[in-house]
Motif scaffolding. Structure first.
Motif, short mmCIF file in Angstrom:
data_model
loop_
_atom_site.label_atom_id
_atom_site.label_comp_id
_atom_site.label_asym_id
_atom_site.label_seq_id
_atom_site.Cartn_x
_atom_site.Cartn_y
_atom_site.Cartn_z
N TYR A 41 3.06 -7.28 6.94
CA TYR A 41 1.45 -7.03 7.24
C TYR A 41 1.31 -6.03 8.43
O TYR A 41 0.41 -5.05 7.98
N ILE A 44 2.15 -2.68 6.97
CA ILE A 44 1.07 -2.18 6.15
C ILE A 44 -0.28 -1.63 6.70
O ILE A 44 -0.60 -0.49 6.45
N ARG A 48 -0.09 2.35 6.00
CA ARG A 48 -1.07 2.60 4.61
C ARG A 48 -0.69 3.07 3.54
O ARG A 48 -0.82 4.21 3.04
N VAL A 52 2.99 -1.92 -2.42
CA VAL A 52 3.82 -2.88 -1.73
C VAL A 52 4.69 -3.73 -2.79
O VAL A 52 3.96 -4.10 -3.31
N THR A 70 -3.79 -8.56 3.25
CA THR A 70 -3.85 -7.15 3.12
C THR A 70 -5.22 -6.99 2.25
O THR A 70 -5.75 -5.87 2.51
N ILE A 77 -4.56 -1.04 -2.36
CA ILE A 77 -3.08 -1.11 -2.37
C ILE A 77 -2.50 -1.79 -3.52
O ILE A 77 -3.05 -2.90 -3.54
#
Length: 185
Positions: A41, A44, A48, A52, A70, A77
């Motif tokens: 996380y 992420i 960015r 995933v 997220t 994403i």
């Protein structure tokens, strides 16, 4: 180039995913690998990524929690869930959070590549849609400017024009204006 993060608590699975795919061929780059949901996380948030690839079972945050958190911040994403569990409950949660694909372990190269290609195509289409939207916006702006010029010429050149008798809302719609109040000579 699309950025990818791989999150799985098994280092061998992460290595397998890295080696299964020719990332350059897909115009993708793996920017991070994580073996813990919370760390994934944080990566992420920092990196960015566009995609995933995550396992369901991981320490700290499981895959579903990772996706949920997220989605609260980054709605665009794309997620591919890879799991050893074929239970409907896991798939149902994944679908609830809008994952792009749910693949079962053992991972098959063809399935993973197809899932990634599907996301790549979605990104390409989105980019084309954005270009088209910008082109339409430019065309509309040009049309609106010309319509306003035509209105001014009509009003100044012909004081008895029917334009003066039209309701403001109709003039605004027809000539792309934003007049308020009455028009009078």
């Amino acid at each position: 180039m699309l950025k990818v993060i791989i999150a799985d608590d098994e280092p061998k699975v992460c290595q397998l995913i890295l080696k299964l795919i020719d990332w350059d061929e897909l115009d993708m780059e793996v920017v991070a690998v994580s073996h813990d949901g919370k760390e994934a996380y944080e990566l992420i948030c920092e990196k960015r990524p566009d995609i995933v690839i995550t396992d369901i079972r991981m320490p700290t945050y499981d895959g579903i929690e990772l996706i949920r958190r997220t989605r609260e911040i980054f709605d665009s994403i794309n997620f591919i869930v890879i799991s050893g569990f074929s239970q409907f409950e896991y798939a149902q949660h994944a679908i609830k959070y809008g994952v792009d694909d749910y693949l079962l372990k053992p991972i098959k190269k063809i399935e993973l590549k197809k899932a990634l290609e599907k996301i790549l195509e979605k990104h390409r289409q989105s980019a084309l849609d954005e270009i088209e939207r910008q082109d339409l916006q430019k065309a509309f702006s040009s049309f609106a400017a010309k319509a306003k010029i035509n209105l001014i010429w009509e009003m100044l050149g012909n004081p008895e024009s029917a334009v003066w008798d039209k309701p403001i809302s109709e003039i605004n719609s027809e000539y792309c204006c934003r007049f308020v109040g009455p028009l009078s000579v």
